[in-house]
Design an enzyme around this catalytic site. Sequence first.
Site, PDB file in Angstrom:
ATOM      1  N   GLY A 188       0.776  -1.087   0.140  1.00  0.00           N
ATOM      2  CA  GLY A 188       0.159  -0.047  -0.124  1.00  0.00           C
ATOM      3  C   GLY A 188       1.039   0.966  -0.122  1.00  0.00           C
ATOM      4  O   GLY A 188       2.055   1.744  -0.239  1.00  0.00           O
ATOM      5  N   ASN A 189       0.021   2.776   0.711  1.00  0.00           N
ATOM      6  CA  ASN A 189       1.076   3.365   0.556  1.00  0.00           C
ATOM      7  C   ASN A 189       1.881   3.679   1.876  1.00  0.00           C
ATOM      8  O   ASN A 189       1.383   3.522   3.190  1.00  0.00           O
ATOM      9  CB  ASN A 189       0.091   5.115   0.343  1.00  0.00           C
ATOM     10  N   VAL A 192       0.568   4.575   5.330  1.00  0.00           N
ATOM     11  CA  VAL A 192      -0.264   3.641   6.120  1.00  0.00           C
ATOM     12  C   VAL A 192       1.692   2.812   6.419  1.00  0.00           C
ATOM     13  O   VAL A 192       0.995   2.135   7.905  1.00  0.00           O
ATOM     14  CB  VAL A 192      -0.928   3.367   5.283  1.00  0.00           C
ATOM     15  N   GLU A 210       5.366  -2.759   0.935  1.00  0.00           N
ATOM     16  CA  GLU A 210       5.561  -2.823  -0.500  1.00  0.00           C
ATOM     17  C   GLU A 210       4.715  -1.625  -1.004  1.00  0.00           C
ATOM     18  O   GLU A 210       3.508  -1.662  -1.215  1.00  0.00           O
ATOM     19  CB  GLU A 210       4.557  -4.404  -1.491  1.00  0.00           C
ATOM     20  N   CYS A 244       2.061   0.193  -8.994  1.00  0.00           N
ATOM     21  CA  CYS A 244       2.344   0.370  -8.399  1.00  0.00           C
ATOM     22  C   CYS A 244       3.904   0.965  -9.360  1.00  0.00           C
ATOM     23  O   CYS A 244       4.540   1.557  -8.837  1.00  0.00           O
ATOM     24  CB  CYS A 244       2.437  -0.474  -7.047  1.00  0.00           C
TER      25      CYS A 244
HETATM   26  P1  NAD Z   1      -5.326   1.011  -0.078  1.00  0.00           P
HETATM   27  O1  NAD Z   1      -6.179   2.067   0.424  1.00  0.00           O
HETATM   28  O2  NAD Z   1      -5.948  -0.169   0.199  1.00  0.00           O
HETATM   29  O3  NAD Z   1      -4.648   0.162   1.974  1.00  0.00           O
HETATM   30  C1  NAD Z   1      -3.925  -0.666   1.602  1.00  0.00           C
HETATM   31  C2  NAD Z   1      -3.801  -2.028   3.345  1.00  0.00           C
HETATM   32  O4  NAD Z   1      -4.141  -0.672   4.864  1.00  0.00           O
HETATM   33  C3  NAD Z   1      -5.999  -2.490   3.120  1.00  0.00           C
HETATM   34  O5  NAD Z   1      -5.835  -3.317   3.407  1.00  0.00           O
HETATM   35  C4  NAD Z   1      -6.235  -0.769   4.381  1.00  0.00           C
HETATM   36  O6  NAD Z   1      -7.483  -1.654   5.343  1.00  0.00           O
HETATM   37  C5  NAD Z   1      -5.029  -0.368   4.737  1.00  0.00           C
HETATM   38  N1  NAD Z   1      -5.359   0.719   5.661  1.00  0.00           N
HETATM   39  C6  NAD Z   1      -5.544   1.578   5.076  1.00  0.00           C
HETATM   40  N2  NAD Z   1      -5.177   3.473   5.909  1.00  0.00           N
HETATM   41  C7  NAD Z   1      -4.922   2.455   7.307  1.00  0.00           C
HETATM   42  C8  NAD Z   1      -4.828   2.803   8.383  1.00  0.00           C
HETATM   43  N3  NAD Z   1      -4.928   3.704   8.391  1.00  0.00           N
HETATM   44  N4  NAD Z   1      -4.453   1.892   9.641  1.00  0.00           N
HETATM   45  C9  NAD Z   1      -4.503   0.791   9.519  1.00  0.00           C
HETATM   46  N5  NAD Z   1      -4.641   0.305   7.813  1.00  0.00           N
HETATM   47  C10 NAD Z   1      -5.018   0.819   6.919  1.00  0.00           C
HETATM   48  O7  NAD Z   1      -4.161   0.793  -0.965  1.00  0.00           O
HETATM   49  P2  NAD Z   1      -3.351   2.135  -1.066  1.00  0.00           P
HETATM   50  O8  NAD Z   1      -2.442   2.751   0.031  1.00  0.00           O
HETATM   51  O9  NAD Z   1      -3.986   3.090  -1.871  1.00  0.00           O
HETATM   52  O10 NAD Z   1      -2.743   1.605  -2.681  1.00  0.00           O
HETATM   53  C11 NAD Z   1      -2.085   2.121  -3.289  1.00  0.00           C
HETATM   54  C12 NAD Z   1      -0.876   1.947  -2.983  1.00  0.00           C
HETATM   55  O11 NAD Z   1      -0.216   1.052  -3.118  1.00  0.00           O
HETATM   56  C13 NAD Z   1       0.181   3.170  -4.139  1.00  0.00           C
HETATM   57  O12 NAD Z   1       0.689   3.682  -3.298  1.00  0.00           O
HETATM   58  C14 NAD Z   1       0.974   1.464  -4.342  1.00  0.00           C
HETATM   59  O13 NAD Z   1       2.285   2.103  -5.843  1.00  0.00           O
HETATM   60  C15 NAD Z   1       1.244   0.767  -3.450  1.00  0.00           C
HETATM   61  N6  NAD Z   1       1.151  -0.446  -4.256  1.00  0.00           N
HETATM   62  C16 NAD Z   1       2.327  -1.115  -4.523  1.00  0.00           C
HETATM   63  C17 NAD Z   1       2.664  -2.382  -4.556  1.00  0.00           C
HETATM   64  C18 NAD Z   1       4.066  -2.765  -3.931  1.00  0.00           C
HETATM   65  O14 NAD Z   1       4.266  -3.875  -5.021  1.00  0.00           O
HETATM   66  N7  NAD Z   1       5.075  -2.278  -4.095  1.00  0.00           N
HETATM   67  C19 NAD Z   1       1.945  -2.831  -5.074  1.00  0.00           C
HETATM   68  C20 NAD Z   1      -0.206  -2.072  -5.535  1.00  0.00           C
HETATM   69  C21 NAD Z   1       0.378  -0.898  -5.069  1.00  0.00           C
END
Ligand code: NAD
Length: 453
Positions: A188-189, A192, A210, A244
Amino acid sequence: MSREQKAVERARKAFLTGRSKSLEYRITQLKNLLRFVRERQNEIAEGLKKDLRRSEFGTPLYETLGLESEINLAVRKLKDWAAPRPVSKSMMTISDQVYIQPEPLGVVLVIGAWNYPWAVTIGPLIGAIAAGNAAVIKPSEVSSHTSKVMEDLLPLYLDKELYPVVTGGVTETQELLKQRFDHIFYTGNGTVAKIIMEAAAKHLTPSTLELGGKSPCYIDNNCDLAVACRRIAWGKYSNCGQTCIAPDYILCDPSIQDRVIEEIKKNIKEFYTEDPKKCLDYGRIINERHFKRLMALLEGSSVAVGGENDESECYIAPTVLRDVKPDAKVMQEEIFGPLLPVLTVSGADEAIKFINQREKPLALYIFSSDNKLIKRMIAETSSGGVLANDCLMHFSVSSLPFGGVGNSGMGRYHGKYGFDHLSHLRGCLIKQLKMEGVNKMRYPPHTADKLGW
Ligand code: NAD
């Protein structure tokens, strides 16, 4: 006791029965996972269509074929990966057994993101199962239809005590994070990710992050622009730029900017027709929040191609921005959408400087016919991965580690790297109770005479 706590406790109890340690059991679970991916194509595709307007062919191409190949590899190689790994011996250990024994860590928490929700949630799960762990699976609530498919169908195929699916949003994820895990695998980002690290620190839990970032794409003058721009257009606009490792922005010499834009425009038309909104191969922005965020990023930049949008459908056309300045809004955060800024630099040296002045990206793309230049750019920059003369494809090479560095993350997976990363590589030394004479030097009293000094 909360639902989340119960799931973790059950997973730990199941892990402690020892059943996930058996290689046969791991292989059975991996084969069940493969059967799930194959038998449930329709449900998987339906969920992705509702979440991201993913096309019928997009599901196998961007999610399930990759998973199938990772599972097949793990099934084929598991016995080798899990076997003791003999290491070199010294004079001191010449008659001993010296080896590394990979062992499971325990209970792993896999937190997935929404953009390729199967690839980034089930991908790490493959490594976790192969390594003999239990795993609590937390799909992203943002891709809610997919999350429901995972919750409803995965338990029909996998051991539901060892690998429970826990759905929900931030509250549920935070409740999970209060529990003790042996590893957290988060996709994710970066914001977080800091919350994840803080929670992990309380239990000293190692974590894989990741993340994303702004992955640069340098186009050298010495390059087949038609081929380069075709590959870039594909890498950028697949999944509507919500990838990503999508090329975030282009760096090129001012003399080729017009041709780069023309070529990309040509390919947009060829891939997605004159009206991408009607094209089944072109997706949508995941939700209104991201739609608004992306529209705001356009402010102050000059649109060369695209720019059309429709909030009611979360639609933004494949867009190219020209003569973008480094301080433009669109250059301040990861774009994660179908906007492609073109920035001009005076050549490879300036491009390298530009890249090194910013956070380390997840991917670096270099397009050039000059192999020496490619190697120099690799040597003089840093990024999670690097790919020359193509986009995205390094993700599908199981023999390469996939992961970030610095701000783009920590840890790695895919193939054996996923297995190793979710294993403890235990150093083992087995000596005999014989030949005690050779040890006399280390026992006190130490005297110069005994040591021969
Ligand atoms: P998202 O919003 O789905 O969040 C991911 C997870 O984090 C979810 O399961 C959510 O429940 C949890 N989450 C969100 N806010 C939270 C908090 N405050 N406290 C605890 N848990 C929390 O995903 P996103 O972050 O919008 O995803 C996009 C990002 O992910 C982009 O930056 C992208 O580049 C990155 N990404 C990386 C990869 C990789 O393999 N490196 C792959 C896909 C996406």
